[in-house]
Write a protein that holds these residues in place. Structure first.
Motif, PDB file in Angstrom:
ATOM      1  N   ASP A  71       0.810  -1.217   0.000  1.00  0.00           N
ATOM      2  CA  ASP A  71       0.000   0.000   0.000  1.00  0.00           C
ATOM      3  C   ASP A  71       0.843   1.267   0.000  1.00  0.00           C
ATOM      4  OD1 ASP A  71       1.007   0.131   2.566  1.00  0.00           O
ATOM      5  OD2 ASP A  71      -0.942   0.106   3.579  1.00  0.00           O
ATOM      6  N   GLY A  72       2.157   1.123  -0.104  1.00  0.00           N
ATOM      7  CA  GLY A  72       3.056   2.268  -0.152  1.00  0.00           C
ATOM      8  C   GLY A  72       3.649   2.664   1.180  1.00  0.00           C
ATOM      9  N   THR A  73       3.162   2.103   2.280  1.00  0.00           N
ATOM     10  CA  THR A  73       3.698   2.405   3.606  1.00  0.00           C
ATOM     11  C   THR A  73       5.139   1.911   3.709  1.00  0.00           C
ATOM     12  OG1 THR A  73       1.516   2.198   4.613  1.00  0.00           O
ATOM     13  CG2 THR A  73       3.411   2.034   6.086  1.00  0.00           C
ATOM     14  N   TYR A  74       6.006   2.735   4.277  1.00  0.00           N
ATOM     15  CA  TYR A  74       7.381   2.313   4.522  1.00  0.00           C
ATOM     16  C   TYR A  74       7.457   1.564   5.854  1.00  0.00           C
ATOM     17  CZ  TYR A  74       8.158   5.846   0.945  1.00  0.00           C
ATOM     18  OH  TYR A  74       8.098   6.603  -0.206  1.00  0.00           O
ATOM     19  N   LEU A  75       8.216   0.489   5.862  1.00  0.00           N
ATOM     20  CA  LEU A  75       8.418  -0.332   7.050  1.00  0.00           C
ATOM     21  C   LEU A  75       9.892  -0.323   7.415  1.00  0.00           C
ATOM     22  CD1 LEU A  75       6.385  -3.488   5.954  1.00  0.00           C
ATOM     23  CD2 LEU A  75       5.545  -1.585   7.353  1.00  0.00           C
ATOM     24  N   ALA A  76      10.185  -0.206   8.688  1.00  0.00           N
ATOM     25  CA  ALA A  76      11.570  -0.304   9.167  1.00  0.00           C
ATOM     26  C   ALA A  76      11.625  -1.274  10.327  1.00  0.00           C
ATOM     27  CB  ALA A  76      12.091   1.062   9.611  1.00  0.00           C
ATOM     28  N   VAL A  77      12.606  -2.155  10.310  1.00  0.00           N
ATOM     29  CA  VAL A  77      12.924  -2.968  11.481  1.00  0.00           C
ATOM     30  C   VAL A  77      14.315  -2.557  11.941  1.00  0.00           C
ATOM     31  CG1 VAL A  77      11.391  -4.901  10.976  1.00  0.00           C
ATOM     32  CG2 VAL A  77      13.684  -4.886   9.982  1.00  0.00           C
TER      33      VAL A  77
END
Length: 322
Positions: A71-77
């Motif tokens: 959906d275009g959301t950026y994810l960071a771990v």
């Protein structure tokens, strides 16, 4: 390779755009590593950047690996050392790559996380876990499950190459019930070296040393640890970004390299920051659509304070439009 997420159709143009970059230098390990260097070495030429990245709770986002949801959301771990003196890995979301909202803490003793989409709209997360430093792998049915920490599958890998430590995982592919990973092991309980592993059906673990990758960095005079790494594909060619420490216990001697598995050789990368930082660790990179809607290459590096220019220590992220 890490499965590609469903991103903007603009990313289909990436191979063509990269093809017009300058050719490889004569001394380069390969055309693939030279292309990456041309895109990523000059932070000052980036279309966006942030030094000392933190989430909305003020936690540092050390060793951050960033990707993008469908959906275009950026994810960071990433991980942070908290007041209890232990690492805590976490996942955060963003809409602009600069402001991050922490969504879940994976608990005390978790660090060096790596995230990959699977082939069923879910996610696989791997991290180093203590005590008894080892690689842990978790499977999530979908994005909501990941952001709430609701794992459907869990596996804690036995240490088979070192009786002291194995960790810093990267997930290179997820297909069906098979997860391919890389990591490090503490060779002779003394110095970190590279491993490759396969987890089948979250029940069966096989691991072995990756001496070819070790040799590529040792040829650069890397006498300390060879640790975290991340797989990237550019124009159909795989390359591995990897950290190497010239001298043990000297955090200012961490350097980043681009390794080509096809040639077995590595190039040393020389990132040029605004202030002139000289030490870089925990490298990762990904192709995504940037906040302005353009296809871009995003690079994430940890800048140890021992080799950092004023105001540049901590997690650095920057991106270059393609």
């Amino acid at each position: 390779m890490r499965p590609l997420l469903r991103l903007s159709p603009l990313l289909a143009m990436v191979p063509l755009l990269i093809a017009v970059l300058p050719g490889a230098r004569a001394e380069s390990a390969s055309l693939a590593t030279a292309r990456f260097a041309a895109l990523a070495e000059d932070v000052r030429a980036a279309d966006g950047y942030a030094y000392g990245l933190r989430d909305d709770s003020g936690r540092t986002m050390d060793a951050a690996q960033i990707t993008q949801a469908p959906d275009g959301t950026y994810l960071a771990v990433y991980h942070t050392t908290l007041d209890d003196g232990r690492f805590h890995a976490a996942v955060a979301t963003s809409t602009d790559l600069r402001a991050w909202t922490r969504r879940h803490d994976f608990g005390a003793g978790t660090s060096q996380p790596a995230l990959s989409a699977d082939d069923t709209a879910g996610y696989v997360l791997a991290y180093e876990k203590d005590p008894d430093n080892h690689i842990a792998v978790r499977g999530y049915a979908d994005l909501d499950a990941l952001l709430s920490g609701d794992a459907a599958h869990a596996y804690d890998a036995p240490r088979t190459l070192s009786r002291c430590a194995e960790g810093t995982p990267d997930i290179t592919s997820v297909h069906g019930g098979t997860v391919e990973l890389t990591g490090h092991y503490r060779a002779d309980c003394d110095t970190d070296r590279q491993l490759r592993a396969t987890l089948t059906d979250f029940t069966t673990w096989q691991a072995g040393p990756d001496r070819r990758l070790d040799r590529a960095l040792e040829s650069w005079g890397t006498g300390g640890n060879i640790g975290d790494r991340s797989l990237l594909e550019l124009r159909g060619r795989e390359l591995v970004l990897i950290e190497g420490q010239r001298w043990r216990k000297d955090f200012g001697s961490w350097r980043t390299y681009a390794y080509d598995p096809a040639t077995g050789r590595a190039d040393r990368l020389t990132p040029r920051t605004h202030g002139g930082s000289r030490a870089f660790a925990n490298p990762s990179a990904t192709l995504l659509t940037d906040p302005d809607g353009h296809p871009a290459l995003l690079v994430s590096l940890f800048v140890p304070r021992e080799g950092a220019a004023p105001g540049e220590s901590g997690q650095l992220v920057y991106w270059r439009e393609l």
